[in-house]
Design a protein around this motif. Structure first.
Motif, PDB file in Angstrom:
ATOM      1  N   SER A   1      50.910  33.309  35.591  1.00 17.87           N
ATOM      2  CA  SER A   1      50.265  32.391  36.533  1.00 17.87           C
ATOM      3  C   SER A   1      49.586  33.128  37.688  1.00 17.87           C
ATOM      4  CB  SER A   1      51.293  31.403  37.099  1.00 17.87           C
ATOM      5  OG  SER A   1      52.311  32.121  37.783  1.00 17.87           O
TER       6      SER A   1
ATOM      7  N   ASP B   1      42.330  32.835  35.424  1.00 14.78           N
ATOM      8  CA  ASP B   1      42.187  32.189  34.117  1.00 14.78           C
ATOM      9  C   ASP B   1      41.171  32.896  33.220  1.00 14.78           C
ATOM     10  OD1 ASP B   1      44.067  30.279  34.719  1.00 14.78           O
ATOM     11  OD2 ASP B   1      42.592  28.869  35.532  1.00 14.78           O
ATOM     12  N   ARG B   2      40.119  33.463  33.822  1.00 21.10           N
ATOM     13  CA  ARG B   2      39.089  34.117  33.031  1.00 21.10           C
ATOM     14  C   ARG B   2      39.636  35.312  32.251  1.00 21.10           C
ATOM     15  NH1 ARG B   2      37.804  38.662  35.892  1.00 21.10           N
ATOM     16  NH2 ARG B   2      38.289  38.555  38.100  1.00 21.10           N
TER      17      ARG B   2
ATOM     18  N   TRP C   1      42.257  35.501  30.443  1.00 20.44           N
ATOM     19  CA  TRP C   1      42.825  35.123  29.149  1.00 20.44           C
ATOM     20  C   TRP C   1      41.749  34.813  28.118  1.00 20.44           C
ATOM     21  CZ3 TRP C   1      47.186  37.070  29.790  1.00 20.44           C
ATOM     22  CH2 TRP C   1      47.869  36.950  30.989  1.00 20.44           C
TER      23      TRP C   1
END
Length: 133
Positions: free
Chosen positions: A79, A83-84, A86
């Motif tokens: 977390s 996000d980019r 992944w």
């Protein structure tokens, strides 16, 4: 001229001989250090075991620190990363697949990729046509 050539050939042959003698001495010195009677493939050929514990390996990025001072960074929970990150290894569509799709409905990233790949393909075609002429 011929005398200079003969001197250079003699110098080269002397240098070769000196190299050969030096190499033979180095090689034989290494062979004298080996154990007598060993059949090879012993413990000396096995890879060295790591001195780090499994706990340290699972909590830090070992070898990522390139500075003299400091420590290796800790591995964070998923977390904590953007996000980019992944999506970096996701498969992206090829040019042939992008040509089959409607250009007006493509997302911006795919449209940008289509333009780049199409330009690259046209440049290659032009270069090969110029090469044949």
């Amino acid at each position: 001229m011929a005398l200079n050539l003969a001197r250079s050939v003699r110098t080269i042959s002397i240098a070769k001989e000196a190299f050969r003698v030096t190499w033979q001495q180095t090689f034989s010195a290494g062979g004298a250090k080996s154990k007598k009677g060993s059949k090879g493939g012993g413990a000396s050929d096995a890879p060295k075991a790591s001195m780090l514990s499994k706990e340290v390996k699972s909590t830090t990025v070992v070898g990522a620190n390139i500075l003299k001072e400091g420590a290796d960074p800790k591995i964070l929970p998923d977390s904590e990363y953007p996000d980019r990150l992944w999506h970096l290894l996701d498969k992206r569509p090829a040019l042939s697949e992008l040509r089959r799709k409607n250009i007006e409905t493509l997302p911006y990233a795919d449209l940008k990729r289509f333009v780049k790949l199409d330009n690259r393909a046209r440049i290659k075609e032009n270069n090969s046509a110029k090469e044949k002429n």
